[in-house]
Every structure is written in C-alpha cells, then in structure tokens.
Design a protein around this motif. Sequence first.
Motif, PDB file in Angstrom:
ATOM      1  N   VAL A  50       1.179  -1.450   0.457  1.00 24.68           N
ATOM      2  CA  VAL A  50      -0.584  -0.010  -0.040  1.00 24.68           C
ATOM      3  C   VAL A  50       0.845   1.307  -0.323  1.00 24.68           C
ATOM      4  O   VAL A  50       1.743   1.778   0.600  1.00 24.68           O
ATOM      5  CB  VAL A  50      -0.881   0.451   1.094  1.00 24.68           C
ATOM      6  N   PHE A  51       0.189   2.184  -0.972  1.00 31.21           N
ATOM      7  CA  PHE A  51       1.014   3.168  -1.136  1.00 31.21           C
ATOM      8  C   PHE A  51       0.694   4.462  -0.365  1.00 31.21           C
ATOM      9  O   PHE A  51      -0.434   4.628  -0.691  1.00 31.21           O
ATOM     10  CB  PHE A  51       1.553   3.662  -2.727  1.00 31.21           C
ATOM     11  N   VAL A  52       1.487   5.306   0.205  1.00 33.92           N
ATOM     12  CA  VAL A  52       0.043   6.763   1.479  1.00 33.92           C
ATOM     13  C   VAL A  52       1.253   7.754   0.380  1.00 33.92           C
ATOM     14  O   VAL A  52       2.375   8.066   0.795  1.00 33.92           O
ATOM     15  CB  VAL A  52       0.376   6.106   2.467  1.00 33.92           C
ATOM     16  N   LYS A  53       0.988   8.719   0.292  1.00 37.70           N
ATOM     17  CA  LYS A  53       1.128   9.893   0.046  1.00 37.70           C
ATOM     18  C   LYS A  53       1.085  10.564   0.399  1.00 37.70           C
ATOM     19  O   LYS A  53       0.027  11.188   1.334  1.00 37.70           O
ATOM     20  CB  LYS A  53      -0.166  10.239  -1.328  1.00 37.70           C
ATOM     21  N   GLU A  54       2.379  10.652   1.105  1.00 40.93           N
ATOM     22  CA  GLU A  54       2.321  12.265   2.637  1.00 40.93           C
ATOM     23  C   GLU A  54       2.380  14.199   1.647  1.00 40.93           C
ATOM     24  O   GLU A  54       2.278  13.688   0.110  1.00 40.93           O
ATOM     25  CB  GLU A  54       3.580  11.935   2.700  1.00 40.93           C
ATOM     26  N   THR A  55       2.338  14.577   2.537  1.00 41.58           N
ATOM     27  CA  THR A  55       1.758  15.974   2.291  1.00 41.58           C
ATOM     28  C   THR A  55       3.077  16.513   1.622  1.00 41.58           C
ATOM     29  O   THR A  55       3.161  17.617   0.568  1.00 41.58           O
ATOM     30  CB  THR A  55       1.213  17.016   3.410  1.00 41.58           C
ATOM     31  N   GLY A  56       4.212  15.987   1.836  1.00 36.32           N
ATOM     32  CA  GLY A  56       5.553  16.651   1.334  1.00 36.32           C
ATOM     33  C   GLY A  56       5.823  17.639   2.164  1.00 36.32           C
ATOM     34  O   GLY A  56       7.325  18.319   1.914  1.00 36.32           O
ATOM     35  N   ILE A  57       5.183  18.019   2.993  1.00 32.28           N
ATOM     36  CA  ILE A  57       5.893  19.315   4.426  1.00 32.28           C
ATOM     37  C   ILE A  57       5.623  18.580   5.592  1.00 32.28           C
ATOM     38  O   ILE A  57       4.665  17.827   6.431  1.00 32.28           O
ATOM     39  CB  ILE A  57       5.585  20.379   4.163  1.00 32.28           C
ATOM     40  N   GLU A  58       6.222  19.034   7.036  1.00 28.49           N
ATOM     41  CA  GLU A  58       5.417  18.987   8.080  1.00 28.49           C
ATOM     42  C   GLU A  58       5.335  20.222   8.505  1.00 28.49           C
ATOM     43  O   GLU A  58       5.352  21.163   8.578  1.00 28.49           O
ATOM     44  CB  GLU A  58       7.041  19.102   8.857  1.00 28.49           C
ATOM     45  N   ILE A  72      -7.206  11.060   2.431  1.00 28.00           N
ATOM     46  CA  ILE A  72      -6.956  12.094   1.131  1.00 28.00           C
ATOM     47  C   ILE A  72      -5.619  12.624   2.229  1.00 28.00           C
ATOM     48  O   ILE A  72      -6.553  13.495   2.947  1.00 28.00           O
ATOM     49  CB  ILE A  72      -7.973  12.513  -0.089  1.00 28.00           C
ATOM     50  N   LEU A  73      -5.275  13.661   2.137  1.00 33.59           N
ATOM     51  CA  LEU A  73      -4.240  13.823   3.437  1.00 33.59           C
ATOM     52  C   LEU A  73      -3.831  15.779   2.092  1.00 33.59           C
ATOM     53  O   LEU A  73      -3.042  15.892   1.265  1.00 33.59           O
ATOM     54  CB  LEU A  73      -2.614  13.385   3.222  1.00 33.59           C
ATOM     55  N   LEU A  74      -3.994  16.544   2.323  1.00 33.64           N
ATOM     56  CA  LEU A  74      -3.056  17.699   2.427  1.00 33.64           C
ATOM     57  C   LEU A  74      -2.750  18.893   3.088  1.00 33.64           C
ATOM     58  O   LEU A  74      -3.133  18.082   4.479  1.00 33.64           O
ATOM     59  CB  LEU A  74      -4.643  18.980   1.998  1.00 33.64           C
ATOM     60  N   ALA A  75      -1.721  19.480   3.296  1.00 32.97           N
ATOM     61  CA  ALA A  75      -1.181  20.441   4.290  1.00 32.97           C
ATOM     62  C   ALA A  75      -1.485  21.887   3.463  1.00 32.97           C
ATOM     63  O   ALA A  75      -0.939  21.880   2.435  1.00 32.97           O
ATOM     64  CB  ALA A  75       0.215  19.515   4.079  1.00 32.97           C
ATOM     65  N   ILE A  76      -1.275  23.003   5.171  1.00 32.98           N
ATOM     66  CA  ILE A  76      -1.988  23.855   4.985  1.00 32.98           C
ATOM     67  C   ILE A  76       0.151  24.750   5.665  1.00 32.98           C
ATOM     68  O   ILE A  76      -0.556  24.091   6.826  1.00 32.98           O
ATOM     69  CB  ILE A  76      -3.006  24.485   4.706  1.00 32.98           C
ATOM     70  N   SER A  77       0.791  24.971   5.046  1.00 30.70           N
ATOM     71  CA  SER A  77       1.949  25.564   5.475  1.00 30.70           C
ATOM     72  C   SER A  77       1.308  26.718   6.439  1.00 30.70           C
ATOM     73  O   SER A  77       0.479  27.575   5.914  1.00 30.70           O
ATOM     74  CB  SER A  77       3.829  25.374   4.679  1.00 30.70           C
ATOM     75  N   ALA A  78       2.428  27.096   7.799  1.00 29.68           N
ATOM     76  CA  ALA A  78       2.182  28.221   8.353  1.00 29.68           C
ATOM     77  C   ALA A  78       2.094  29.898   6.983  1.00 29.68           C
ATOM     78  O   ALA A  78       1.908  30.382   7.236  1.00 29.68           O
ATOM     79  CB  ALA A  78       3.217  29.045   8.657  1.00 29.68           C
ATOM     80  N   SER A  79       2.880  29.347   6.069  1.00 26.12           N
ATOM     81  CA  SER A  79       2.902  30.367   4.435  1.00 26.12           C
ATOM     82  C   SER A  79       2.247  31.149   4.081  1.00 26.12           C
ATOM     83  O   SER A  79       2.635  31.460   2.824  1.00 26.12           O
ATOM     84  CB  SER A  79       4.833  30.141   3.842  1.00 26.12           C
ATOM     85  N   ASP A  91       1.326  15.267  -2.195  1.00 28.27           N
ATOM     86  CA  ASP A  91       1.232  14.909  -2.465  1.00 28.27           C
ATOM     87  C   ASP A  91       3.273  15.638  -3.007  1.00 28.27           C
ATOM     88  O   ASP A  91       3.350  15.282  -4.507  1.00 28.27           O
ATOM     89  CB  ASP A  91       0.913  13.638  -4.392  1.00 28.27           C
ATOM     90  N   GLY A  92       3.375  16.286  -2.255  1.00 25.16           N
ATOM     91  CA  GLY A  92       4.696  16.991  -2.742  1.00 25.16           C
ATOM     92  C   GLY A  92       4.698  18.376  -3.700  1.00 25.16           C
ATOM     93  O   GLY A  92       6.207  18.470  -3.305  1.00 25.16           O
ATOM     94  N   ALA A  93       3.793  18.633  -3.915  1.00 24.48           N
ATOM     95  CA  ALA A  93       3.573  19.321  -4.686  1.00 24.48           C
ATOM     96  C   ALA A  93       2.809  21.174  -4.082  1.00 24.48           C
ATOM     97  O   ALA A  93       1.275  20.478  -3.236  1.00 24.48           O
ATOM     98  CB  ALA A  93       2.519  18.972  -6.480  1.00 24.48           C
ATOM     99  N   ASN A  94       3.156  22.396  -4.150  1.00 24.56           N
ATOM    100  CA  ASN A  94       2.598  23.064  -3.598  1.00 24.56           C
ATOM    101  C   ASN A  94       1.233  23.173  -5.038  1.00 24.56           C
ATOM    102  O   ASN A  94       1.436  23.875  -6.321  1.00 24.56           O
ATOM    103  CB  ASN A  94       3.124  24.248  -3.699  1.00 24.56           C
ATOM    104  N   ILE A  95       0.179  22.853  -4.457  1.00 21.40           N
ATOM    105  CA  ILE A  95      -1.243  22.790  -5.304  1.00 21.40           C
ATOM    106  C   ILE A  95      -2.165  24.375  -5.035  1.00 21.40           C
ATOM    107  O   ILE A  95      -3.012  24.873  -5.864  1.00 21.40           O
ATOM    108  CB  ILE A  95      -2.330  21.681  -5.249  1.00 21.40           C
ATOM    109  N   GLY A  96      -2.018  25.130  -3.934  1.00 26.21           N
ATOM    110  CA  GLY A  96      -2.469  26.441  -3.777  1.00 26.21           C
ATOM    111  C   GLY A  96      -4.349  26.372  -3.550  1.00 26.21           C
ATOM    112  O   GLY A  96      -4.270  25.117  -3.952  1.00 26.21           O
ATOM    113  N   VAL A  97      -4.710  27.078  -3.619  1.00 21.63           N
ATOM    114  CA  VAL A  97      -6.247  26.828  -2.945  1.00 21.63           C
ATOM    115  C   VAL A  97      -7.218  26.646  -4.483  1.00 21.63           C
ATOM    116  O   VAL A  97      -7.944  26.064  -4.200  1.00 21.63           O
ATOM    117  CB  VAL A  97      -7.135  27.970  -2.362  1.00 21.63           C
ATOM    118  N   SER A  98      -6.233  27.533  -5.515  1.00 26.09           N
ATOM    119  CA  SER A  98      -6.972  27.162  -6.714  1.00 26.09           C
ATOM    120  C   SER A  98      -7.590  25.191  -7.610  1.00 26.09           C
ATOM    121  O   SER A  98      -7.858  25.068  -7.962  1.00 26.09           O
ATOM    122  CB  SER A  98      -6.700  28.276  -7.738  1.00 26.09           C
TER     123      SER A  98
END
Length: 136
Positions: free
Chosen positions: A38-46, A63-70, A76-83
């Motif tokens: 099983v492959f787990v997709k991580e968000t790419g940032i801590e 499904i994992l999404l991450a929102i950084s402080a900035s 999945d390691g890519a900055n997709i933005g809100v859009s």
Amino acid sequence: MRSRLSQRIEQEQGNNIDLSPLLDVVFILLIFFIVTTVFVKETGIEVDKPKAVSSERLERNVILLAISASGEVMYDGANIGVSGVRATIAHALAKQKKALVIQADKNTSAQLLVDVIDQAKLAGASQINIATKRGS
C-alpha cells in the motif's frame, strides 16, 4: 577401470544442488509483496499542528492536504494552492470515496483554512477532518 580423474568429475557433478525452484519461489514472493504493498501519499511538508483534547485516530486510507504557515497548500509534495484543491480532491475521490484530512499549521489563517474546506466540499468531499496533536 576408470581413471581417478573421471571418477572425481562424476562425483562432483552428482553433488550439485538445483537452485531453480528456490529462485522461482523468491520471484513469486517478490511479486506478491510488490502487488500487495500500500502506497501512502504524504503531503511533502511538516506542519506544526494545533493541540486538541478531543482528537481521535482515523483510518489510513485518506486524502492528505497540508497548509503551511506561509499559506502554501500542499498535496503529494506539490504546491497546488487553493485554486488546485477542487480539481485535486475531485480526481482523488473519483477512484474511491475517502475521508479528507487537512494538516493545517497552527499559524495558518482561518480564512485560508475555510477557503480550502469550501473547495474540498465543492469537489465532493463529504468527510473533512483537521489533523491535530493529542493534547491535554
């Protein structure tokens, strides 16, 4: 009478072990483990998650999404933005209905978090969770 050399050659040929069945088993096990992994997709940032007393564990198939402080929205390691949230979540939900977990940094603005949740709901996400640290 045979010579000693021919006797020795026959004796060495009879002592060989056939490794082909062993190799077959190893390859079958290798294929089995590759297929069942099983492959787990991580968000790419801590992110530094906020604490919550009422936190609970969720299943691993999410499904994992991450929102950084900035303010970067990562999938999945890519900055997709809100859009990019709506298309990304819709694509992920097309295969199988899963829960969405948003890992928001505790310094993220509430407006950005609400925008991401809105886009996820428009994409069809019915179960949206916010990741927290277990605290007391």
